[in-house]
Design an enzyme around this catalytic site. Structure first.
Site, short mmCIF file in Angstrom:
data_model
loop_
_atom_site.label_atom_id
_atom_site.label_comp_id
_atom_site.label_asym_id
_atom_site.label_seq_id
_atom_site.Cartn_x
_atom_site.Cartn_y
_atom_site.Cartn_z
N LEU A 102 -5.54 -7.20 -20.37
CA LEU A 102 -4.50 -6.92 -19.28
C LEU A 102 -3.37 -5.94 -19.29
CD1 LEU A 102 -4.05 -7.87 -16.26
CD2 LEU A 102 -2.59 -9.62 -17.54
N ASP A 103 -3.42 -4.98 -18.59
CA ASP A 103 -2.18 -3.85 -18.64
C ASP A 103 -2.34 -3.41 -20.04
OD1 ASP A 103 -1.43 -4.64 -16.06
OD2 ASP A 103 -0.33 -6.05 -16.90
N GLN A 157 8.55 7.38 -8.21
CA GLN A 157 7.84 7.89 -9.53
C GLN A 157 6.50 7.47 -9.49
OE1 GLN A 157 9.41 10.26 -11.38
NE2 GLN A 157 11.16 9.58 -10.21
N HIS A 163 0.97 0.46 -13.50
CA HIS A 163 1.88 -0.60 -13.76
C HIS A 163 3.41 -0.33 -13.81
CE1 HIS A 163 2.48 -4.63 -15.41
NE2 HIS A 163 3.29 -4.19 -16.34
N GLY A 218 0.75 -1.28 -0.01
CA GLY A 218 0.00 -0.05 -0.01
C GLY A 218 0.68 1.25 0.04
N SER A 219 1.94 1.19 -0.67
CA SER A 219 2.68 2.42 -0.60
C SER A 219 2.00 3.49 -1.73
CB SER A 219 4.15 2.25 -0.84
OG SER A 219 4.61 1.95 -2.15
N THR A 259 -8.96 -1.67 -19.21
CA THR A 259 -9.97 -1.95 -20.18
C THR A 259 -9.72 -3.63 -20.02
OG1 THR A 259 -8.42 -1.71 -21.71
CG2 THR A 259 -9.64 0.02 -21.86
N MET A 287 -3.53 -6.95 -7.10
CA MET A 287 -2.82 -8.37 -7.91
C MET A 287 -3.84 -9.37 -8.35
SD MET A 287 -0.16 -6.73 -8.01
CE MET A 287 1.25 -7.62 -8.87
N ARG A 288 -5.00 -8.82 -8.65
CA ARG A 288 -5.90 -9.92 -9.23
C ARG A 288 -6.35 -9.65 -10.69
NH1 ARG A 288 -6.33 -14.39 -7.43
NH2 ARG A 288 -8.49 -14.82 -8.17
#
Ligand code: GAR
Length: 221
Positions: free
Chosen positions: A149-150, A178, A114, A17-18, A146, A95-96
């Site tokens: 994936l990624d 960043q 990402h 959770g950063s 969307t 992460m699902r």
């Protein structure tokens, strides 16, 4: 949203959770005109839940292991998110893999971060893959989610150099700094009504963004 009104964010996490912490701080400082109405984790052990609780933010855990299918989990997650009437849903190390059940009703209101310069390295182990490829630079992308994936339209990217002797861990530490800068920035654009998902891709102030999003080095907020 009425002028001057704060946006409502739902933030979904799976771990440390950063990025969530960066959002908590951006809301507190006023850099982000929003309140985090709920933090939801699929992982009961996510330490990010403690950060949310420490900030007085309601938390929920919906454990994916309690559901017979991805779709059943996603339906429960969608129901919980809908309860909070969020303007924007932020995947922050969630992460699902999500299915259309969750994604489609939130089209244009669902963002992800990402840790690569998409379209390079979707999926996992992004930093190790950049090192293995001999890349000179790595980075992070904030994008609309969307069904691919990624693969949703990028909004903004930040780059970092790869330095001789880097490991996946040292590179990740450089990239995450960043992430914490560009993710709240993209969210603020959305909350301010400047950012949209259109058939042409991501648009800022009515203009289509480049295929890899805004380059943070050139960005002027
Ligand atoms: C971040 O590096 C984020 O980019 C990555 O997980 C980390 C979560 O860190 N997300 C993905 O890999 C999504 N595909 P955090 O829990 O400290 O924010």
């Amino acid at each position: 949203m009425r002028p001057g009104q704060k946006g409502r964010l739902a933030i979904l996490i799976s771990g440390r959770g950063s990025n969530l912490q960066a959002f908590i701080e951006a809301c507190a400082s006023g850099q982000l005109a929003a309140e985090i109405c709920v933090v939801i984790s699929n992982n009961p052990a996510a330490t990010g839940l403690d950060r949310a609780a420490a900030a007085g933010i309601p938390t929920r855990c919906i454990d994916h292991r309690d559901f017979p299918s991805r779709e059943a989990f996603d339906a429960a997650l969608a129901r919980e998110v809908a309860l909070w009437r969020a303007d924007l849903v932020i995947l922050a190390g969630f992460m699902r893999i999500l299915t259309p059940v969750f994604i489609q009703p939130l089209a244009g209101r669902l963002l992800n971060v990402h840790p690569s310069l998409l379209p390079k390295y979707p999926g996992l182990q992004t930093h190790q893959r950049a090192l293995d490829a001999g890349d000179q630079e790595a980075g992070v992308t904030v994008h609309f989610v969307t069904l691919e994936l990624d693969g949703g339209p990028p909004i903004i990217q930040a780059r970092v150099p790869i330095i001789p002797g880097d490991t996946a861990e040292s590179l990740a530490a450089r990239v995450i700094v960043q992430e914490h800068v560009i993710y709240p920035l993209a969210a603020q654009w959305h909350i301010a009504g400047r950012l949209q998902l259109t058939e042409q891709g991501a648009c800022l102030d009515g203009k289509p963004l480049p295929a890899t999003g805004i380059d943070y080095r050139q960005e002027v907020a």
